[in-house]
Scaffold this active site. Structure first.
Site, PDB file in Angstrom:
ATOM      1  N   MET A  30       0.814  -1.213   0.000  1.00 45.10           N
ATOM      2  CA  MET A  30       0.000   0.000   0.000  1.00 45.10           C
ATOM      3  C   MET A  30       0.853   1.272   0.000  1.00 45.10           C
ATOM      4  SD  MET A  30      -2.995  -1.158   2.692  1.00 45.10           S
ATOM      5  CE  MET A  30      -3.990   0.321   2.405  1.00 45.10           C
ATOM      6  N   HIS A  31       0.201   2.392  -0.239  1.00 43.27           N
ATOM      7  CA  HIS A  31       0.733   3.744  -0.001  1.00 43.27           C
ATOM      8  C   HIS A  31       1.773   4.226  -1.019  1.00 43.27           C
ATOM      9  CE1 HIS A  31      -1.216   3.039   3.793  1.00 43.27           C
ATOM     10  NE2 HIS A  31      -0.277   2.221   4.226  1.00 43.27           N
ATOM     11  N   ASP A  91      -2.740  -4.925   0.427  1.00 40.73           N
ATOM     12  CA  ASP A  91      -2.279  -6.249   0.846  1.00 40.73           C
ATOM     13  C   ASP A  91      -2.950  -6.736   2.122  1.00 40.73           C
ATOM     14  OD1 ASP A  91      -0.938  -4.366   2.404  1.00 40.73           O
ATOM     15  OD2 ASP A  91       1.061  -5.062   1.866  1.00 40.73           O
TER      16      ASP A  91
END
Length: 486
Positions: A79-80, A237
């Site tokens: 992520m991110h 995830d």
């Protein structure tokens, strides 16, 4: 029987599964790619490496399989990360990853100048250094020429979907970690677009994780020997891993011992964290979740065993240590990459505390496993303060393969720990999302009920749990005592 492909785009590599509609894993494949650390605290990857690894992985995964049965592909992804494309769809610069710590100033600006209350009202969350919005502000300040070129912003797994299908899209669970989404209302936040200087046209179309976003491009399908394969949005995830362990609907809990560690609590209704210690995100099942994330979990164990002890035998290093559960005098703070939940401190660092002349390597090995688990217990306590009651938890990730670590988790959390029959995490959850998107199941909940099975339950020992309760109380005093030194 129809088959589905789940792709887990991780930090060190990608894992691919071919899964039958009844949940049987027919084939699996893994590919690796490098991480770049151009400066201390920075972490970057080349998105082209992800795509090349996925194509190679798909070729190897499908070798010898009946390709005519493949109906859908979906993703779980780190992520991110900030992936920025220009007007020609070229990647502008290496992706800035989830564990990159360069945005301390931007995070401070968002939390203190824009203000935590406003951020919480607009997005349900405050700023953390790994989130995407602070990275956009960093890019605007430090690489303005690159910021000016941005035509599309996407997350790592969404770059794969874009290359495979042409769909410029993301899902709500992954978008929640950008600090650009109004999580409660599942829409982009106009206030955060204004703060970051972005426009709606630069952001991807939003989908539920189980929705079809496009079809596999004909050229790629021909190369792989596939026909009429749908591409499903996928999830971040942790949300994908939760689906893979059956943590959907109201009140489910999953603990993941991966590179990072998470405590994930699913909910049918939106529930923000009043203290902002946990993330309030959308879930891949159409609901929401609270999540605590520690930046270093199983990575602490690999750092200790591989890097410091120069060993590759985890089983040998852990042998006999169950006799010391709850009795170890050594503590370990697992903040090797700084910390997110609940401290939100990029400057935090790891530390061993309590060594004596008779301290042996086994005590320190045990302390590493305990320290990671205590940090996750911090997240559990934050969830309790929000009225969440956890009576049992699923466990997944590489660290879950350790019988010793499983016992530590059960006793530190003092709840039964359930191990799913299949421990494939995000890739398995991604395959399940593909099944829902292709109509194999009517909902994520139905897929989880039909597919996920528990193979083992570890119960806490009341005596050991009581000893760990006392040790955890000592642990909670260590970070505040050392914060000034960090």
């Amino acid at each position: 029987m129809n088959t589905y492909i789940g792709i887990d785009l991780g930090t060190s590599g990608v894992k691919l599964l071919l899964v039958a509609a009844d949940g049987r894993i027919l084939a699996e494949n893994a590919q690796t790619y490098p991480v770049s650390y151009p400066q201390s605290g920075w972490s970057e990857q080349d998105p082209e490496d992800w795509y090349a690894a996925v194509l190679q992985g798909l070729k190897e995964l499908l070798a010898g399989q009946d390709k005519s049965l493949v109906r859908g592909i979906s993703f779980g992804g780190q992520m991110h990360g900030l992936v920025a494309l220009d007007s020609r769809d070229s990647v502008i610069r290496p992706a800035i990853l989830w564990n990159d710590g360069r945005t301390a100033e931007e995070t401070k600006y968002l939390n203190e100048t824009v203000g935590r209350e406003k951020l919480s009202a607009w997005t349900g969350n405050i700023a953390f250094a790994g989130f995407t919005a602070p990275k956009l502000l960093w890019l605007k300040e430090h690489e303005p020429e690159n910021f000016a070129r941005i035509a599309k912003v996407m997350l790592p797994k969404d770059y794969l979907a874009y290359r495979l299908s042409g769909a410029f899209c993301t899902d709500f669970s992954d978008a929640s970690g950008m600090l650009l989404l109004d999580v409660a209302h599942r829409t982009w936040s106009p206030e955060m677009l204004r703060v970051t200087g972005m426009s709606g046209a630069q952001l991807p179309r939003l989908h539920e994780s189980y929705e079809v976003v496009g079809m596999l491009k004909p050229a790629i399908a021909d190369m792989l020997g596939l026909k009429n394969v749908k591409v499903i949005a996928g999830a971040g995830d942790n949300a994908a891993a939760a689906v893979g362990t059956g943590v959907v609907g109201e009140g489910g809990c999953n603990i993941s011992l991966g590179t990072s560690g998470t405590l994930f609590v699913s909910s049918a209704e939106y529930r923000g964290d009043r203290a902002n210690a946990l993330h309030a995100f959308c879930h891949a099942d159409g609901g929401w979740h609270l999540m605590g994330c520690i930046l270093s979990a199983a990575s602490c164990n690999s750092w200790w065993v591989n890097g410091i002890l120069q060993s590759d035998n985890y089983k040998r290093e852990e042998a006999g240590l169950e006799a010391f559960l709850g009795k170890n005098d050594v503590y370990f703070l697992p903040y090797l990459m700084g910390e997110r939940s609940p401290h939100n401190d990029v400057s935090a660092r790891g530390a061993f505390i309590g060594m004596r002349p008779d301290t042996a390597r086994g005590h320190m090995t045990l302390a590493v496993l305990e320290g990671v688990t205590f940090a996750l217990r911090d997240c559990l306590e934050a969830a309790k303060r929000n009225g969440v009651q956890i009576t049992r938890t699923k466990l997944c990730g590489g660290g879950a393969k350790s019988p010793l670590w499983r016992m530590i988790v059960a006793n530190v959390m003092n709840v039964p720990v359930e191990l799913p029959q299949t421990e494939q995490g995000p890739s398995y959850g991604a395959a399940m999302l593909a099944m829902v998107g292709c109509g194999e199941y009517t909902s994520v909940q139905e897929a989880a009920s039909a597919i996920v099975r528990i193979r083992e339950t570890i119960l806490p020992d009341p005596r050991v749990a009581a000893r760990y309760e006392e040790r955890y109380r000592h642990f909670t005093g260590l970070y505040p005592a050392l914060k000034g030194l960090f």
